[in-house]
Design a protein around this motif. Structure first.
Motif, PDB file in Angstrom:
ATOM      1  N   ALA A  31       0.829  -1.212   0.000  1.00  0.00           N
ATOM      2  CA  ALA A  31       0.000   0.000   0.000  1.00  0.00           C
ATOM      3  C   ALA A  31       0.861   1.259   0.000  1.00  0.00           C
ATOM      4  O   ALA A  31       0.487   2.272  -0.590  1.00  0.00           O
ATOM      5  N   ALA A  32       2.008   1.206   0.629  1.00  0.00           N
ATOM      6  CA  ALA A  32       2.869   2.389   0.695  1.00  0.00           C
ATOM      7  C   ALA A  32       3.320   2.842  -0.692  1.00  0.00           C
ATOM      8  O   ALA A  32       3.615   4.022  -0.896  1.00  0.00           O
ATOM      9  N   TYR A  33       3.349   1.940  -1.649  1.00  0.00           N
ATOM     10  CA  TYR A  33       3.722   2.291  -3.030  1.00  0.00           C
ATOM     11  C   TYR A  33       2.803   3.389  -3.555  1.00  0.00           C
ATOM     12  O   TYR A  33       3.234   4.298  -4.249  1.00  0.00           O
ATOM     13  N   ASP A  34       1.525   3.300  -3.207  1.00  0.00           N
ATOM     14  CA  ASP A  34       0.541   4.275  -3.685  1.00  0.00           C
ATOM     15  C   ASP A  34       0.636   5.613  -2.966  1.00  0.00           C
ATOM     16  O   ASP A  34      -0.083   6.551  -3.314  1.00  0.00           O
ATOM     17  N   MET A  35       1.510   5.730  -1.979  1.00  0.00           N
ATOM     18  CA  MET A  35       1.709   7.018  -1.321  1.00  0.00           C
ATOM     19  C   MET A  35       2.434   7.997  -2.228  1.00  0.00           C
ATOM     20  O   MET A  35       2.363   9.200  -2.021  1.00  0.00           O
ATOM     21  N   TYR A  36       3.148   7.490  -3.212  1.00  0.00           N
ATOM     22  CA  TYR A  36       3.746   8.368  -4.215  1.00  0.00           C
ATOM     23  C   TYR A  36       2.607   8.925  -5.069  1.00  0.00           C
ATOM     24  O   TYR A  36       1.787   8.173  -5.597  1.00  0.00           O
ATOM     25  N   ILE A  37       2.542  10.219  -5.210  1.00  0.00           N
ATOM     26  CA  ILE A  37       1.454  10.835  -5.965  1.00  0.00           C
ATOM     27  C   ILE A  37       1.412  10.317  -7.394  1.00  0.00           C
ATOM     28  O   ILE A  37       0.337  10.001  -7.904  1.00  0.00           O
ATOM     29  N   ASP A  38       2.553  10.189  -8.039  1.00  0.00           N
ATOM     30  CA  ASP A  38       2.572   9.683  -9.409  1.00  0.00           C
ATOM     31  C   ASP A  38       1.989   8.274  -9.495  1.00  0.00           C
ATOM     32  O   ASP A  38       1.263   7.949 -10.433  1.00  0.00           O
TER      33      ASP A  38
END
Length: 177
Positions: A31-38
């Protein structure tokens, strides 16, 4: 902070949560991957809003706008674990690696998430919540809740009585189903 420093900060902040795992899963399996706005923008492009589903979002804010336009956390309602990230989000502007502009509209936050990003996927149909016109196939954006990211779950160390919130929510849902 200059944009280069901002990108470094965001990269370090997110990489802390997305460290390489030794179990064979790809970075995007976390889930932390999706913390990057891009990454979140790319994910939102792949998702679609279904015509027969009710969508509701409850953005939260535990920040206070300062005279200079930045935001700082209201420490009375922001979990202590979110104070540092709230301060940094409350003054961060710049561009992502993918070129997305983070402007002043991103400064308000709940200590963990920018308030604007908690409304609805940017390209999805959405509207401000109207109890007389609750519809499917678009995001019904509820009024911003005054609290931090954990407020609607009852809080961590700063306890928040959410019983009335959920009774009201279920009452509303029962009226439309």
């Amino acid at each position: 902070m200059n944009p280069l420093t901002n990108q470094f900060f965001m990269s370090k902040m997110v990489s802390k949560f997305t460290a390489t795992k030794e179990d064979g899963r790809a970075d995007f399996d976390y889930a932390a991957y999706d913390m990057y706005i891009d990454h979140a923008l790319k994910l939102n492009e792949e998702l679609q809003t279904l015509d027969n589903v009710y969508y509701f979002s409850y953005p939260c804010s535990s920040a206070v706008k300062n005279d200079d336009g930045t935001y700082t956390p209201n420490e009375d309602i922001t979990e202590s674990t979110f104070i540092k990230s709230a301060i940094k989000m409350g003054k961060f502007t710049g561009k992502t690696d993918g070129g997305y502009v983070i402007d002043e509209s991103w400064l308000d936050n709940d200590g963990l998430v920018n308030t604007i990003s908690a409304t609805a996927p940017f390209d999805a149909p959405s509207k401000k919540f109207d109890e007389k016109n609750i519809s499917t196939g678009e995001w019904n954006i509820m009024p911003t809740y005054k609290g931090d990211h954990m407020s609607l779950q009852g809080g961590l160390f700063k306890k928040n009585d959410v019983k009335e919130f959920y009774v009201d929510l279920l009452t509303m849902i029962n009226k439309i189903s």
